[in-house]
Design a protein around this motif. Sequence first.
Motif, PDB file in Angstrom:
ATOM      1  N   CYS A 178     -18.348 -39.844 -27.889  1.00  0.00           N
ATOM      2  CA  CYS A 178     -18.634 -41.082 -28.626  1.00  0.00           C
ATOM      3  C   CYS A 178     -18.523 -42.286 -27.700  1.00  0.00           C
ATOM      4  N   TYR A 179     -19.575 -43.048 -27.624  1.00  0.00           N
ATOM      5  CA  TYR A 179     -19.541 -44.282 -26.845  1.00  0.00           C
ATOM      6  C   TYR A 179     -20.034 -45.402 -27.750  1.00  0.00           C
ATOM      7  N   ASN A 180     -19.150 -46.301 -28.069  1.00  0.00           N
ATOM      8  CA  ASN A 180     -19.468 -47.395 -28.992  1.00  0.00           C
ATOM      9  C   ASN A 180     -20.072 -46.879 -30.295  1.00  0.00           C
ATOM     10  N   GLU A 181     -19.374 -45.983 -30.941  1.00  0.00           N
ATOM     11  CA  GLU A 181     -19.899 -45.374 -32.168  1.00  0.00           C
ATOM     12  C   GLU A 181     -19.059 -45.749 -33.389  1.00  0.00           C
ATOM     13  N   GLN A 182     -18.404 -46.915 -33.357  1.00  0.00           N
ATOM     14  CA  GLN A 182     -17.527 -47.268 -34.473  1.00  0.00           C
ATOM     15  C   GLN A 182     -18.243 -47.224 -35.824  1.00  0.00           C
ATOM     16  N   ASP A 193     -13.595 -40.389 -26.841  1.00  0.00           N
ATOM     17  CA  ASP A 193     -13.978 -41.786 -26.689  1.00  0.00           C
ATOM     18  C   ASP A 193     -14.276 -42.034 -25.216  1.00  0.00           C
ATOM     19  N   ASP A 194     -15.546 -42.230 -24.917  1.00  0.00           N
ATOM     20  CA  ASP A 194     -15.984 -42.371 -23.533  1.00  0.00           C
ATOM     21  C   ASP A 194     -15.896 -43.840 -23.098  1.00  0.00           C
ATOM     22  N   GLY A 195     -14.695 -44.384 -23.109  1.00  0.00           N
ATOM     23  CA  GLY A 195     -14.510 -45.764 -22.671  1.00  0.00           C
ATOM     24  C   GLY A 195     -15.277 -46.773 -23.498  1.00  0.00           C
ATOM     25  N   ASP A 250     -23.901 -34.756 -31.127  1.00  0.00           N
ATOM     26  CA  ASP A 250     -23.729 -36.190 -30.892  1.00  0.00           C
ATOM     27  C   ASP A 250     -23.098 -36.825 -32.124  1.00  0.00           C
ATOM     28  N   ALA A 251     -22.440 -37.955 -31.910  1.00  0.00           N
ATOM     29  CA  ALA A 251     -21.747 -38.606 -33.009  1.00  0.00           C
ATOM     30  C   ALA A 251     -22.689 -39.445 -33.867  1.00  0.00           C
ATOM     31  N   ASP A 252     -23.952 -39.585 -33.451  1.00  0.00           N
ATOM     32  CA  ASP A 252     -24.827 -40.523 -34.151  1.00  0.00           C
ATOM     33  C   ASP A 252     -25.601 -39.873 -35.299  1.00  0.00           C
ATOM     34  N   LEU A 253     -25.321 -38.589 -35.553  1.00  0.00           N
ATOM     35  CA  LEU A 253     -25.931 -37.846 -36.661  1.00  0.00           C
ATOM     36  C   LEU A 253     -27.444 -37.698 -36.533  1.00  0.00           C
ATOM     37  N   GLN A 254     -27.954 -37.822 -35.304  1.00  0.00           N
ATOM     38  CA  GLN A 254     -29.379 -37.521 -35.124  1.00  0.00           C
ATOM     39  C   GLN A 254     -29.620 -36.037 -35.357  1.00  0.00           C
ATOM     40  N   ASP A 255     -28.590 -35.259 -35.062  1.00  0.00           N
ATOM     41  CA  ASP A 255     -28.670 -33.818 -35.264  1.00  0.00           C
ATOM     42  C   ASP A 255     -27.777 -33.471 -36.451  1.00  0.00           C
ATOM     43  N   PHE A 298     -43.169 -43.202 -26.158  1.00  0.00           N
ATOM     44  CA  PHE A 298     -42.844 -43.106 -24.735  1.00  0.00           C
ATOM     45  C   PHE A 298     -41.737 -42.095 -24.489  1.00  0.00           C
ATOM     46  N   LYS A 299     -40.687 -42.145 -25.319  1.00  0.00           N
ATOM     47  CA  LYS A 299     -39.562 -41.227 -25.128  1.00  0.00           C
ATOM     48  C   LYS A 299     -40.022 -39.778 -25.313  1.00  0.00           C
ATOM     49  N   ARG A 300     -40.884 -39.570 -26.309  1.00  0.00           N
ATOM     50  CA  ARG A 300     -41.351 -38.201 -26.544  1.00  0.00           C
ATOM     51  C   ARG A 300     -42.243 -37.718 -25.403  1.00  0.00           C
ATOM     52  N   SER A 354     -29.328 -46.452 -29.234  1.00  0.00           N
ATOM     53  CA  SER A 354     -29.276 -45.434 -28.194  1.00  0.00           C
ATOM     54  C   SER A 354     -28.543 -45.960 -26.975  1.00  0.00           C
ATOM     55  N   LYS A 355     -27.690 -45.116 -26.402  1.00  0.00           N
ATOM     56  CA  LYS A 355     -26.989 -45.482 -25.167  1.00  0.00           C
ATOM     57  C   LYS A 355     -27.708 -44.925 -23.953  1.00  0.00           C
ATOM     58  N   TYR A 356     -28.926 -44.479 -24.174  1.00  0.00           N
ATOM     59  CA  TYR A 356     -29.723 -43.965 -23.065  1.00  0.00           C
ATOM     60  C   TYR A 356     -30.910 -44.862 -22.796  1.00  0.00           C
ATOM     61  N   SER A 409     -33.217 -46.598 -17.570  1.00  0.00           N
ATOM     62  CA  SER A 409     -32.589 -46.382 -16.260  1.00  0.00           C
ATOM     63  C   SER A 409     -31.684 -45.150 -16.291  1.00  0.00           C
ATOM     64  N   LYS A 410     -30.930 -44.995 -17.392  1.00  0.00           N
ATOM     65  CA  LYS A 410     -30.046 -43.828 -17.495  1.00  0.00           C
ATOM     66  C   LYS A 410     -30.849 -42.541 -17.639  1.00  0.00           C
ATOM     67  N   MET A 411     -31.980 -42.649 -18.365  1.00  0.00           N
ATOM     68  CA  MET A 411     -32.812 -41.454 -18.548  1.00  0.00           C
ATOM     69  C   MET A 411     -33.367 -40.980 -17.214  1.00  0.00           C
TER      70      MET A 411
HETATM   71  N1  UDP Z   1     -22.498 -41.162 -25.170  1.00  0.00           N
HETATM   72  C1  UDP Z   1     -21.317 -41.105 -24.433  1.00  0.00           C
HETATM   73  N2  UDP Z   1     -21.231 -41.810 -23.265  1.00  0.00           N
HETATM   74  C2  UDP Z   1     -22.270 -42.549 -22.782  1.00  0.00           C
HETATM   75  C3  UDP Z   1     -23.485 -42.577 -23.527  1.00  0.00           C
HETATM   76  C4  UDP Z   1     -23.560 -41.868 -24.721  1.00  0.00           C
HETATM   77  O1  UDP Z   1     -20.361 -40.436 -24.822  1.00  0.00           O
HETATM   78  O2  UDP Z   1     -22.117 -43.167 -21.725  1.00  0.00           O
HETATM   79  C5  UDP Z   1     -22.585 -40.397 -26.432  1.00  0.00           C
HETATM   80  C6  UDP Z   1     -23.074 -41.195 -27.633  1.00  0.00           C
HETATM   81  O3  UDP Z   1     -21.990 -41.829 -28.300  1.00  0.00           O
HETATM   82  C7  UDP Z   1     -23.722 -40.133 -28.500  1.00  0.00           C
HETATM   83  C8  UDP Z   1     -24.255 -39.155 -27.461  1.00  0.00           C
HETATM   84  O4  UDP Z   1     -23.537 -39.388 -26.258  1.00  0.00           O
HETATM   85  O5  UDP Z   1     -22.782 -39.469 -29.321  1.00  0.00           O
HETATM   86  C9  UDP Z   1     -25.754 -39.286 -27.214  1.00  0.00           C
HETATM   87  O6  UDP Z   1     -26.058 -40.616 -26.880  1.00  0.00           O
HETATM   88  P1  UDP Z   1     -27.263 -41.392 -27.551  1.00  0.00           P
HETATM   89  O7  UDP Z   1     -27.341 -41.063 -28.999  1.00  0.00           O
HETATM   90  O8  UDP Z   1     -27.125 -42.839 -27.221  1.00  0.00           O
HETATM   91  O9  UDP Z   1     -28.512 -40.779 -26.779  1.00  0.00           O
HETATM   92  P2  UDP Z   1     -29.971 -40.491 -27.393  1.00  0.00           P
HETATM   93  O10 UDP Z   1     -29.764 -39.663 -28.631  1.00  0.00           O
HETATM   94  O11 UDP Z   1     -30.557 -41.818 -27.685  1.00  0.00           O
HETATM   95  O12 UDP Z   1     -30.671 -39.749 -26.305  1.00  0.00           O
END
Ligand code: UDP
Length: 319
Positions: free
Chosen positions: A15-19, A46-48, A98-103, A140-142, A214-216, A219-221
């Motif tokens: 989880c990163y900023n997932e409050q 909690d990833d910082g 992932d904590a964002d419930l996309q899955d 684009f992401k797809r 999204s935290k991606y 640049s991170k991708m």
């Molecule tokens: N996450 C993390 N550290 C990071 C970036 C993301 O722990 O530096 C976690 C984020 O909280 C989430 C998961 O990794 O639970 C996937 O990230 P995200 O949903 O932002 O990626 P996306 O689904 O957009 O590819």
Amino acid sequence: MSDLARPALSVVAPCYNEQDALPEFLRRVGAVLDSLGGSSEIVLVDDGSRDRTWDAMTVAAAADPRIVAVRLMRNHGHQLALTAGLSVCRGERILIIDADLQDPPELLPDMMALMDGADGKAGADVVYGQRRQRDGESLFKRASAAAFYRLINRLTDVDIPTDAGDFRLVSRRVLDLLLAMPERHRFIRGMVAWIGGRQVPLLYDRHARVAGESKYPLSKMVRFAADAITAFSVVPLMASMTIGWVMAAVGFGFFIYSMIGWFMNANLPGWTSIMAALGLLGGMQFLMLGIIGAYLGRLYDQSKGRPLFMIRDIVSGPK
Ligand code: UDP
Ligand code: MG
């Protein structure tokens, strides 16, 4: 630790900023675990985070004995945060999510059934979610994801499934093999694929995030893709070898061509020696780079320290 102490199932979520996503995540995961029954734990990492994610985790942990909250010293990135959670968890089976419930965590019972291998079907070591459809993700992401997976599967001999993230259920055996790999630049879905065993897909629809963003970023991708390719392929490093052979052949051709011209007195004074030297030197340089690449590639493979082989079963006759 005795195996008896292991919970049947661990759910691990970085989880990163997932409050904002966390309460809903815990509610839905908790409901699924309740319906499944059996012992379980939820490992949250909690990833910082810079928001109140950690507070939300500790509050939740105080109310639910299943929750294990882990806080990293700083932001390490998704793959390392996940690795931290995986090394802390103790379950016999491990759901990476992932904590964002996309899955959707509601797929867990189906994943468990596939791993059990009911109705005469073989069980599985890994059940990975494969996306049928991606809501809330840009074209684009797809497109970039599709191109990336095509590229990496051409460059490596590991079959890395397309349209799959890290959302998967893995057995303790696979997890222990994964954790035994000490490499720093981790592309976990690829490393799990590399382990082998029976890995089966479960098709699902990927949803949009419940909260936050999204935290991606791009640049991170790009960095993630570079990590993935370099962790699984030394083909780019060896490419100079191929170029080297071509250049050496072309260079040698030039050398012959200029020599013939010289014998026939058709060359400008000085041209022959310049062209001959240029062709030979250029070719040799690329070839040498290729040779260095070949050694460096092997050194790199060695330094990753992956296991040489992984035994699935050993059967011996009656004593
Ligand atoms: N996450 C993390 N550290 C990071 C970036 C993301 O722990 O530096 C976690 C984020 O909280 C989430 C998961 O990794 O639970 C996937 O990230 P995200 O949903 O932002 O990626 P996306 O689904 O957009 O590819
Ligand atoms: Mg996400």
